[in-house]
Design a protein around this motif. Structure first.
Motif, PDB file in Angstrom:
ATOM      1  N   LYS A   1       3.880  10.259  -7.163  1.00  0.00           N
ATOM      2  CA  LYS A   1       4.894  10.538  -8.175  1.00  0.00           C
ATOM      3  C   LYS A   1       4.238  10.826  -9.521  1.00  0.00           C
ATOM      4  N   SER A   2       3.201  10.080  -9.853  1.00  0.00           N
ATOM      5  CA  SER A   2       2.526  10.242 -11.135  1.00  0.00           C
ATOM      6  C   SER A   2       1.715  11.534 -11.202  1.00  0.00           C
ATOM      7  N   TYR A   3       0.991  11.838 -10.113  1.00  0.00           N
ATOM      8  CA  TYR A   3       0.066  12.976 -10.138  1.00  0.00           C
ATOM      9  C   TYR A   3       0.746  14.282  -9.725  1.00  0.00           C
TER      10      TYR A   3
ATOM     11  N   THR B   1       8.300  12.667  -4.766  1.00  0.00           N
ATOM     12  CA  THR B   1       8.507  11.438  -4.004  1.00  0.00           C
ATOM     13  C   THR B   1       8.480  11.797  -2.524  1.00  0.00           C
ATOM     14  N   ILE B   2       7.546  11.191  -1.788  1.00  0.00           N
ATOM     15  CA  ILE B   2       7.365  11.513  -0.370  1.00  0.00           C
ATOM     16  C   ILE B   2       7.406  10.216   0.434  1.00  0.00           C
ATOM     17  N   ASP B   3       8.166  10.228   1.517  1.00  0.00           N
ATOM     18  CA  ASP B   3       8.160   9.085   2.429  1.00  0.00           C
ATOM     19  C   ASP B   3       6.774   8.977   3.066  1.00  0.00           C
TER      20      ASP B   3
ATOM     21  N   LEU C   1       0.833  -1.204   0.000  1.00  0.00           N
ATOM     22  CA  LEU C   1       0.000   0.000   0.000  1.00  0.00           C
ATOM     23  C   LEU C   1       0.866   1.251   0.000  1.00  0.00           C
ATOM     24  N   SER C   2       1.916   1.249   0.804  1.00  0.00           N
ATOM     25  CA  SER C   2       2.832   2.385   0.843  1.00  0.00           C
ATOM     26  C   SER C   2       3.451   2.637  -0.524  1.00  0.00           C
ATOM     27  N   ASN C   3       3.844   1.572  -1.198  1.00  0.00           N
ATOM     28  CA  ASN C   3       4.417   1.708  -2.541  1.00  0.00           C
ATOM     29  C   ASN C   3       3.393   2.245  -3.532  1.00  0.00           C
ATOM     30  N   LYS C   4       2.147   1.787  -3.380  1.00  0.00           N
ATOM     31  CA  LYS C   4       1.090   2.251  -4.284  1.00  0.00           C
ATOM     32  C   LYS C   4       0.851   3.752  -4.125  1.00  0.00           C
ATOM     33  N   ILE C   5       0.819   4.205  -2.871  1.00  0.00           N
ATOM     34  CA  ILE C   5       0.618   5.633  -2.607  1.00  0.00           C
ATOM     35  C   ILE C   5       1.773   6.443  -3.189  1.00  0.00           C
ATOM     36  N   SER C   6       2.986   5.969  -2.988  1.00  0.00           N
ATOM     37  CA  SER C   6       4.166   6.677  -3.496  1.00  0.00           C
ATOM     38  C   SER C   6       4.124   6.798  -5.015  1.00  0.00           C
TER      39      SER C   6
END
Length: 437
Positions: A399-401, A405-407, A390-395
Motif C-alpha cells: 500500500k505504501s510503495y 491493496t492486494i490480498d 506477516l501478511s499484514n506487514k506485506i499489505s
C-alpha cells in the motif's frame, strides 16, 4: 564502434536506415502496401527525424504474415529460423541470412565482453536452446568472443551445479529466476554458492528488479548484468549493461535505431521520460523490421557512459504494457511488487500473482513463500499468529510503495513452482481481456 562520436554514428545510422527502407519497400509486400497507404516513398527518408513518417509494426503483423510473409530474402538465402511458442495463436517467425548470423554473433560478443567475458574464459549458458533465440544467440556470441561455451540449456539443476563446480566458468547466463533456482538448490545440497568460480552473471528474458539483482549478487558473489533483446528485432544482445557502471543498457545503435513513444498518443517522448520502446533494425537482411512496438516500458539517454561508450542507453525495463495490472484503478507492474517483496526478510524471492474475475472486476491474489528460518520459528504452523502479522506487514508495504491493496496468501517453503526458463509470475484463472498495446 562503441565509442564512435555522436555525429559519425548518426551518419552511419541514416545510411543504414535508407538501405533498410529500400529493402522493405522492394521486397516485402506488407511494407510496400503500408508505404503506399501513407503516400510514402523510400526517397522521402532524408534524415533520422524522417523515421517518424514510417508506419509502426506490431506483433500481430508477424502473426498475420505467418510464416515467411515479412521476409525480405527468398527462403533459399535463409540459414536459420526461430519462432515464439505460439501459445496465444500462431507463433511469430524470424529468419536470418548468413550475414545476419555473423552480425548477431558479433553484437552478442560485444555484449558479453562489456559484462566481463574474456577470450579463453568459460561461459556457462543456462538459457534455453531450440526455437527460443536466447540459448543459440548467447552461444554463438560467446564462441565469437573466443570463450569455451558450455551449452547446458535450462533444467537438470543438479547437473548444472556439477558442471559449474567441475568446469569453473567465470560467466553464467540465464533467466534470473532460473539462476536463483540454481542458487537455492546449491544451498539445499549444503553447498556455498558464494565459493564458485563465477564472477559475472548475464541475466535477461524477463523483467527483474534491482532488489533481485542485489539478491543474486550477494548470494552468488558476482556482478549481475541485465541483457535485453527480442526475437522480432534480433534476439539477445540488442542492449547490455556494462560491468563498469551498471547504469543503463548500451544499445547496439549501429544496428538498431531506438525511439520511445507514448503508447496512447504514439508521439515521441523526451529523453529520460518513460514510454514504449520502438526499434528499427538497420542491418537485418532476412527480416528487416520497421518501427517495431515492443510493448516494453523504459527510457533512454544519449549521454556518454562513465565506461567510455557513446551508445544510446536504455533504462532497465519497468515492465511490459500487457503485464501491467490495474488494481482498483491503480496501474502497477509485477517488477514493482517484486521490489517490495525482496525487502521482506521472512520471504524467499519467489511469488505469483493470481488473477480471477469477480463480477465485473479483476481480483488479484498475491502468493508469497516464507523461508525455512521463519518456517521453523513458527514451528511449521501456517495458522500461527505471526503468519497473519506477516501478511499484514506485506499489505502495508504494498500500500505504501505501490499504492495498491492486494490480498496476500502466505505459502510454506517450496510451494511456489520454480522456473527452468522464464518465470511465470502472472496466473490468469480465466481468460480476461488483456490491456491493448
Amino acid at each position: 564502434m562503441e565509442t564512435l562520436a555522436k555525429e559519425d554514428k548518426e551518419v552511419l545510422q541514416l545510411e543504414r536506415l535508407k538501405k533498410t527502407v529500400n529493402s522493405v519497400f522492394e521486397n516485402v509486400p506488407f511494407y510496400r502496401a503500408k508505404f503506399e497507404e501513407n503516400h510514402l516513398q523510400p526517397e522521402d527518408i532524408q534524415s533520422l527525424e524522417d523515421i517518424r513518417k514510417l508506419p509502426f509494426t506490431v506483433k500481430s503483423d508477424l502473426r498475420k504474415n505467418y510464416p515467411f510473409g515479412l521476409f525480405a530474402r527468398p527462403i533459399e538465402e535463409i540459414k536459420r529460423v526461430h519462432a515464439s511458442s505460439g501459445t496465444s495463436g500462431k507463433p511469430t517467425v524470424v529468419g536470418f541470412t548468413e550475414n545476419d548470423l555473423n552480425v548477431w554473433s558479433e553484437i552478442v560478443a560485444r555484449a558479453i565482453c562489456a559484462c566481463g567475458g574474456e577470450p579463453k574464459g568459460i561461459l556457462h549458458n543456462a538459457y534455453g536452446y531450440g526455437l527460443f533465440t536466447g540459448g543459440l544467440g548467447i552461444h554463438y556470441g560467446s564462441e565469437k568472443l573466443g570463450m569455451a561455451t558450455v551449452p547446458i540449456s535450462g533444467g537438470n539443476t543438479e547437473r548444472q551445479i556439477t558442471l559449474i563446480e567441475d568446469f569453473k566458468p567465470t560467466v553464467i547466463t540465464g533467466t534470473p529466476s532460473y539462476v536463483l533456482n540454481i542458487v537455492d538448490k546449491m544451498e539445499e545440497m549444503g553447498k556455498d554458492p558464494r565459493k564458485t568460480s563465477l564472477k559475472y552473471g548475464i541475466f535477461g528474458a524477463e523483467s527483474w528488479s534491482e532488489e533481485m539483482r542485489a539478491t543474486l549478487e550477494e548470494r552468488l558473489n558476482i556482478k549481475a548484468m541485465d541483457i535485453y533483446g527480442l526475437s522480432e528485432v534480433m534476439g539477445p544482445g540488442v542492449a547490455i549493461e556494462c560491468k563498469e557502471a551498471q547504469q543503463g543498457l548500451h544499445i547496439a545503435d549501429d544496428h538498431f535505431y531506438v525511439e520511445v513513444i507514448n503508447p496512447e498518443t504514439l508521439e515521441p517522448v523526451p529523453d529520460g521520460e518513460e514510454g514504449e520502446l520502438v526499434f528499427t533494425s538497420l542491418t537485418k537482411e532476412a527480416l528487416p523490421i520497421i518501427r517495431y512496438r515492443t510493448g516494453d516500458i523504459a527510457s533512454i539517454t544519449k549521454e556518454r557512459c562513465s565506461c567510455g561508450r557513446t551508445s544510446t542507453r536504455m533504462s532497465r525495463l519497468k515492465g511490459r504494457i500487457d503485464d501491467m495490472l490495474i488494481i482498483r484503478g491503480v496501474n502497477v507492474f509485477p517488477s514493482e511488487i517484486e521490489s517490495v517483496l525482496l525487502k521482506v526478510e521472512e520471504l524467499v524471492p519467489h511469488y505469483q500473482l493470481v488473477i480471477s474475475r469477480q463480477g465485473a472486476m479483476d481480483k488479484v491474489t498475491l502468493k508469497v513463500e516464507i523461508n525455512e528460518r521463519f518456517h521453523q520459528l513458527i514451528e511449521q504452523d501456517m495458522n500461527h499468529e505471526q503468519v497473519k502479522m506477516l501478511s499484514n506487514k506485506i499489505s502495508k508495504k504494498l500500500k505504501s510503495y505501490c499504492l495498491v491493496t492486494i490480498d496476500t496468501k502466505i505459502e510454506s517453503p517450496g510451494k511456489i513452482p520454480r522456473s527452468e526458463g522464464k518465470a511465470i509470475r502472472i496466473i490468469r484463472e480465466e481468460k480476461i481481456p488483456s490491456i491493448p498495446s
